[in-house]
Design a protein around this motif. Structure first.
Motif, PDB file in Angstrom:
ATOM      1  N   GLU A 288       0.767  -1.006  -0.176  1.00  0.00           N
ATOM      2  CA  GLU A 288      -0.099  -0.001  -0.097  1.00  0.00           C
ATOM      3  C   GLU A 288       0.543   1.319   0.230  1.00  0.00           C
ATOM      4  O   GLU A 288       0.608   1.931  -0.972  1.00  0.00           O
ATOM      5  CB  GLU A 288      -1.030  -0.022   1.369  1.00  0.00           C
ATOM      6  N   LEU A 289       1.998   1.107   0.858  1.00  0.00           N
ATOM      7  CA  LEU A 289       2.738   2.085   1.043  1.00  0.00           C
ATOM      8  C   LEU A 289       3.315   2.308  -0.388  1.00  0.00           C
ATOM      9  O   LEU A 289       3.351   3.316  -0.896  1.00  0.00           O
ATOM     10  CB  LEU A 289       3.528   2.554   1.438  1.00  0.00           C
ATOM     11  N   VAL A 290       4.124   2.024  -1.240  1.00  0.00           N
ATOM     12  CA  VAL A 290       4.581   1.840  -2.738  1.00  0.00           C
ATOM     13  C   VAL A 290       3.921   2.389  -3.647  1.00  0.00           C
ATOM     14  O   VAL A 290       4.415   2.794  -4.643  1.00  0.00           O
ATOM     15  CB  VAL A 290       5.675   0.403  -3.093  1.00  0.00           C
ATOM     16  N   GLY A 291       2.447   2.328  -3.728  1.00  0.00           N
ATOM     17  CA  GLY A 291       1.135   2.386  -4.533  1.00  0.00           C
ATOM     18  C   GLY A 291       1.383   3.739  -3.820  1.00  0.00           C
ATOM     19  O   GLY A 291      -0.034   4.048  -5.131  1.00  0.00           O
ATOM     20  N   LEU A 292       1.032   4.350  -3.080  1.00  0.00           N
ATOM     21  CA  LEU A 292       0.532   5.515  -3.289  1.00  0.00           C
ATOM     22  C   LEU A 292       0.940   6.286  -4.270  1.00  0.00           C
ATOM     23  O   LEU A 292       2.412   6.914  -4.730  1.00  0.00           O
ATOM     24  CB  LEU A 292       1.237   6.642  -1.938  1.00  0.00           C
ATOM     25  N   ASP A 293      -0.202   7.148  -4.573  1.00  0.00           N
ATOM     26  CA  ASP A 293       0.811   8.465  -4.945  1.00  0.00           C
ATOM     27  C   ASP A 293       0.662   9.756  -4.571  1.00  0.00           C
ATOM     28  O   ASP A 293      -0.341  10.407  -3.615  1.00  0.00           O
ATOM     29  CB  ASP A 293      -0.722   8.818  -6.868  1.00  0.00           C
ATOM     30  N   VAL A 294       1.255  10.656  -5.224  1.00  0.00           N
ATOM     31  CA  VAL A 294       1.117  12.375  -4.681  1.00  0.00           C
ATOM     32  C   VAL A 294       0.429  12.552  -4.482  1.00  0.00           C
ATOM     33  O   VAL A 294      -0.352  13.000  -3.071  1.00  0.00           O
ATOM     34  CB  VAL A 294       2.057  12.778  -5.274  1.00  0.00           C
ATOM     35  N   ASP A 295      -1.107  12.309  -5.357  1.00  0.00           N
ATOM     36  CA  ASP A 295      -2.574  12.776  -5.030  1.00  0.00           C
ATOM     37  C   ASP A 295      -3.712  11.864  -3.602  1.00  0.00           C
ATOM     38  O   ASP A 295      -4.341  12.549  -3.625  1.00  0.00           O
ATOM     39  CB  ASP A 295      -3.483  12.794  -6.401  1.00  0.00           C
ATOM     40  N   ASP A 296      -2.784  11.134  -3.284  1.00  0.00           N
ATOM     41  CA  ASP A 296      -3.696   9.969  -2.402  1.00  0.00           C
ATOM     42  C   ASP A 296      -3.319  10.759  -1.281  1.00  0.00           C
ATOM     43  O   ASP A 296      -3.317  10.405  -0.307  1.00  0.00           O
ATOM     44  CB  ASP A 296      -3.160   8.651  -2.465  1.00  0.00           C
ATOM     45  N   VAL A 297      -2.594  11.752  -0.731  1.00  0.00           N
ATOM     46  CA  VAL A 297      -1.713  12.749   0.749  1.00  0.00           C
ATOM     47  C   VAL A 297      -2.618  13.562   1.013  1.00  0.00           C
ATOM     48  O   VAL A 297      -2.711  14.466  -0.408  1.00  0.00           O
ATOM     49  CB  VAL A 297      -0.864  12.400  -0.026  1.00  0.00           C
ATOM     50  N   ASP A 298      -3.466  13.332   1.906  1.00  0.00           N
ATOM     51  CA  ASP A 298      -4.709  14.716   1.691  1.00  0.00           C
ATOM     52  C   ASP A 298      -4.142  15.346   2.745  1.00  0.00           C
ATOM     53  O   ASP A 298      -3.916  15.293   3.962  1.00  0.00           O
ATOM     54  CB  ASP A 298      -5.867  14.763   2.700  1.00  0.00           C
ATOM     55  N   ARG A 299      -2.768  15.949   2.698  1.00  0.00           N
ATOM     56  CA  ARG A 299      -1.878  16.907   3.762  1.00  0.00           C
ATOM     57  C   ARG A 299      -2.719  18.459   4.105  1.00  0.00           C
ATOM     58  O   ARG A 299      -2.476  18.439   5.710  1.00  0.00           O
ATOM     59  CB  ARG A 299      -0.769  17.650   3.130  1.00  0.00           C
ATOM     60  N   GLY A 300      -4.031  18.223   4.242  1.00  0.00           N
ATOM     61  CA  GLY A 300      -4.583  19.298   5.146  1.00  0.00           C
ATOM     62  C   GLY A 300      -5.367  19.436   6.100  1.00  0.00           C
ATOM     63  O   GLY A 300      -5.115  19.088   7.202  1.00  0.00           O
ATOM     64  N   ARG A 301      -6.011  17.288   6.020  1.00  0.00           N
ATOM     65  CA  ARG A 301      -6.042  16.644   6.798  1.00  0.00           C
ATOM     66  C   ARG A 301      -5.643  16.016   7.723  1.00  0.00           C
ATOM     67  O   ARG A 301      -5.750  14.592   9.031  1.00  0.00           O
ATOM     68  CB  ARG A 301      -8.231  15.805   6.520  1.00  0.00           C
ATOM     69  N   ARG A 302      -4.456  15.082   6.845  1.00  0.00           N
ATOM     70  CA  ARG A 302      -3.161  14.141   7.112  1.00  0.00           C
ATOM     71  C   ARG A 302      -4.101  12.868   7.561  1.00  0.00           C
ATOM     72  O   ARG A 302      -4.018  11.986   8.438  1.00  0.00           O
ATOM     73  CB  ARG A 302      -2.723  14.544   8.208  1.00  0.00           C
ATOM     74  N   LEU A 303      -4.873  12.804   5.663  1.00  0.00           N
ATOM     75  CA  LEU A 303      -4.713  12.077   5.487  1.00  0.00           C
ATOM     76  C   LEU A 303      -4.128  10.800   4.496  1.00  0.00           C
ATOM     77  O   LEU A 303      -3.840  11.512   2.980  1.00  0.00           O
ATOM     78  CB  LEU A 303      -6.618  11.525   5.568  1.00  0.00           C
ATOM     79  N   LEU A 304      -3.877  10.296   4.483  1.00  0.00           N
ATOM     80  CA  LEU A 304      -3.397   8.748   2.799  1.00  0.00           C
ATOM     81  C   LEU A 304      -4.934   7.929   2.208  1.00  0.00           C
ATOM     82  O   LEU A 304      -6.126   7.100   3.517  1.00  0.00           O
ATOM     83  CB  LEU A 304      -2.566   8.064   3.192  1.00  0.00           C
ATOM     84  N   ARG A 305      -4.967   8.038   1.296  1.00  0.00           N
ATOM     85  CA  ARG A 305      -5.713   7.650   0.273  1.00  0.00           C
ATOM     86  C   ARG A 305      -4.950   6.090   0.671  1.00  0.00           C
ATOM     87  O   ARG A 305      -4.424   6.717  -0.773  1.00  0.00           O
ATOM     88  CB  ARG A 305      -6.667   8.565  -0.440  1.00  0.00           C
ATOM     89  N   VAL A 306      -6.183   5.132   0.518  1.00  0.00           N
ATOM     90  CA  VAL A 306      -5.015   3.901   0.727  1.00  0.00           C
ATOM     91  C   VAL A 306      -5.759   2.729  -0.221  1.00  0.00           C
ATOM     92  O   VAL A 306      -7.154   2.695   0.181  1.00  0.00           O
ATOM     93  CB  VAL A 306      -4.717   2.880   1.692  1.00  0.00           C
ATOM     94  N   LEU A 307      -5.426   2.269  -1.232  1.00  0.00           N
ATOM     95  CA  LEU A 307      -5.818   1.351  -1.881  1.00  0.00           C
ATOM     96  C   LEU A 307      -5.332  -0.354  -0.964  1.00  0.00           C
ATOM     97  O   LEU A 307      -4.464  -0.797  -1.510  1.00  0.00           O
ATOM     98  CB  LEU A 307      -5.846   0.825  -3.137  1.00  0.00           C
ATOM     99  N   GLY A 308      -6.207  -0.983  -1.011  1.00  0.00           N
ATOM    100  CA  GLY A 308      -6.152  -2.571  -0.063  1.00  0.00           C
ATOM    101  C   GLY A 308      -6.004  -3.170  -0.817  1.00  0.00           C
ATOM    102  O   GLY A 308      -6.327  -3.505  -1.924  1.00  0.00           O
ATOM    103  N   LYS A 309      -6.047  -4.831   0.470  1.00  0.00           N
ATOM    104  CA  LYS A 309      -6.618  -5.881  -0.691  1.00  0.00           C
ATOM    105  C   LYS A 309      -7.311  -6.176  -1.129  1.00  0.00           C
ATOM    106  O   LYS A 309      -8.992  -4.874  -0.530  1.00  0.00           O
ATOM    107  CB  LYS A 309      -6.472  -6.787   0.610  1.00  0.00           C
ATOM    108  N   GLY A 310      -8.179  -6.774  -1.866  1.00  0.00           N
ATOM    109  CA  GLY A 310      -8.990  -6.976  -3.353  1.00  0.00           C
ATOM    110  C   GLY A 310      -9.416  -5.143  -2.808  1.00  0.00           C
ATOM    111  O   GLY A 310     -10.646  -5.117  -3.544  1.00  0.00           O
ATOM    112  N   ARG A 311      -8.896  -4.490  -3.835  1.00  0.00           N
ATOM    113  CA  ARG A 311      -9.208  -2.589  -3.892  1.00  0.00           C
ATOM    114  C   ARG A 311      -9.299  -2.790  -3.289  1.00  0.00           C
ATOM    115  O   ARG A 311     -11.175  -1.699  -3.477  1.00  0.00           O
ATOM    116  CB  ARG A 311      -9.146  -2.897  -5.391  1.00  0.00           C
ATOM    117  N   LYS A 312     -10.015  -2.381  -2.002  1.00  0.00           N
ATOM    118  CA  LYS A 312     -11.034  -1.517  -1.058  1.00  0.00           C
ATOM    119  C   LYS A 312      -9.764   0.218  -0.649  1.00  0.00           C
ATOM    120  O   LYS A 312      -9.134  -0.830   0.127  1.00  0.00           O
ATOM    121  CB  LYS A 312     -10.997  -2.337  -0.549  1.00  0.00           C
ATOM    122  N   GLU A 313     -11.212   0.549  -0.856  1.00  0.00           N
ATOM    123  CA  GLU A 313     -10.478   2.056  -0.558  1.00  0.00           C
ATOM    124  C   GLU A 313     -10.686   2.357   0.920  1.00  0.00           C
ATOM    125  O   GLU A 313     -11.777   1.999   1.242  1.00  0.00           O
ATOM    126  CB  GLU A 313     -10.753   3.353  -1.261  1.00  0.00           C
TER     127      GLU A 313
END
Length: 311
Positions: free
Chosen positions: A165-190
């Motif tokens: 999940e870490l290496v799959g992160l894109d720059v746009d997956d980081v919400d720095r204002g709210r300090r959140l990561l949008r993660v695509l996990g197992k089964g492609r569940k976000e």
């Protein structure tokens, strides 16, 4: 797939090879499994069919319960543990279930296959002071690789995400204002996973001074980059974590998954409820998360035994 497994697959009779190819296509397109999971399921099916051929079978409907049981027994005689045997049994049931649904067999012989439950061992975790040493081992770095390693360590421990999940992160997956990561996990569940202030500082340094120095045309939107500008490889993440852990006195030899275990354990010890930790880790079942309650109880017992005068 290993070369040995590939050779075994190539040696299968055409009718079995065709069935296996259909099963692999099903795993990829209909179940949408990760490449790693597909390789595992297909590899086990290869060796099951190889075993069938050695017993004189030539078609998938020659598979019977006796063949499945003897295949598992053969693995145990060669040293396979309970966890491996349980995994192979699950793979066999998946394969025979698909054969029945695809109309290639008259019945699902795997339904009657019983396997030992895998013993769940307690994962090694860092103590909080050891975790601090590990995540701060790259602090203060100014070269691009050092800035990247600092982000890797901070995010793994801060969020408890998987290395994939870490290496799959894109720059746009980081919400720095709210300090959140949008993660695509197992089964492609976000899912959205929070991170803290230290990780935000490391991210800021990486995005302003580290990533621009490594970025090339092949970087695309990837958040974390390798030396040649491509998306960071999971193997490099593992090397980074092992090196950082080795520098922490008394720390167990763990990798990225060990940091995930440590993060979950420390959050629970800090008062979080199990359901919240399940959401944080992206577990489909609460039963998977419950192992961390055993970790914290065992640590409590160890502290009690060491500190209580009448322990």
């Amino acid at each position: 797939m290993t070369a040995r497994t590939a050779d075994a697959r190539a040696a299968l009779p055409p009718v079995l090879a065709e069935a296996l190819a259909g099963y692999e296509e099903h795993l990829r397109t209909q179940r949408d499994l990760s490449e790693h999971t597909v390789r595992g399921y297909v590899g086990d099916a290869v060796w099951l069919l190889d075993h069938l051929v050695r017993r004189g079978g030539t078609r998938v409907d020659d598979l019977d319960l006796a063949t499945l049981r003897s295949w598992l027994a053969q693995g145990r005689t060669r040293g396979a543990g309970r966890a491996t045997t349980a995994r192979r049994a699950a793979a066999a049931r998946s394969f025979t279930g698909w054969l029945r649904r695809a109309g290639l067999t008259a019945e699902d012989v795997g339904l009657r296959l019983v396997s030992p439950k895998a013993q769940r061992t307690l994962p090694d975790v860092l103590a909080p002071d050891q975790a601090r040493v590990v995540v701060e081992s790259a602090a203060g770095a100014e070269e691009p690789v050092g800035l990247r390693d600092a982000v890797v360590l901070e995010l793994l421990y801060a969020s408890g995400i998987r290395v994939s999940e870490l290496v799959g992160l894109d720059v746009d997956d980081v919400d720095r204002g709210r300090r959140l990561l949008r993660v695509l996990g197992k089964g492609r569940k976000e899912r959205s996973v929070p991170y803290g202030v230290p990780a935000e500082r490391a991210l800021d340094a990486w995005l302003t001074r580290g990533r621009p120095a490594l970025a090339t045309e092949r970087s695309g939107p990837a958040l974390l980059l390798g030396l040649r500008g491509g998306r960071l490889d999971a193997r490099e993440v593992r090397r980074t974590v092992h090196a950082a852990v080795a520098a922490a006195p008394g720390a167990p030899d763990i990798g990225p998954h060990g940091l995930r275990h440590s993060a979950a354990t420390h959050v629970l010890e800090g008062g979080a409820d199990l359901r919240s930790v399940q959401e944080l880790l992206g577990h489909a079942s609460l039963a998977t998360t419950q192992i961390y309650t055993h970790v914290t109880v065992e640590r409590l017992r160890a502290v009690h035994a060491q500190a209580h005068p009448r322990a």
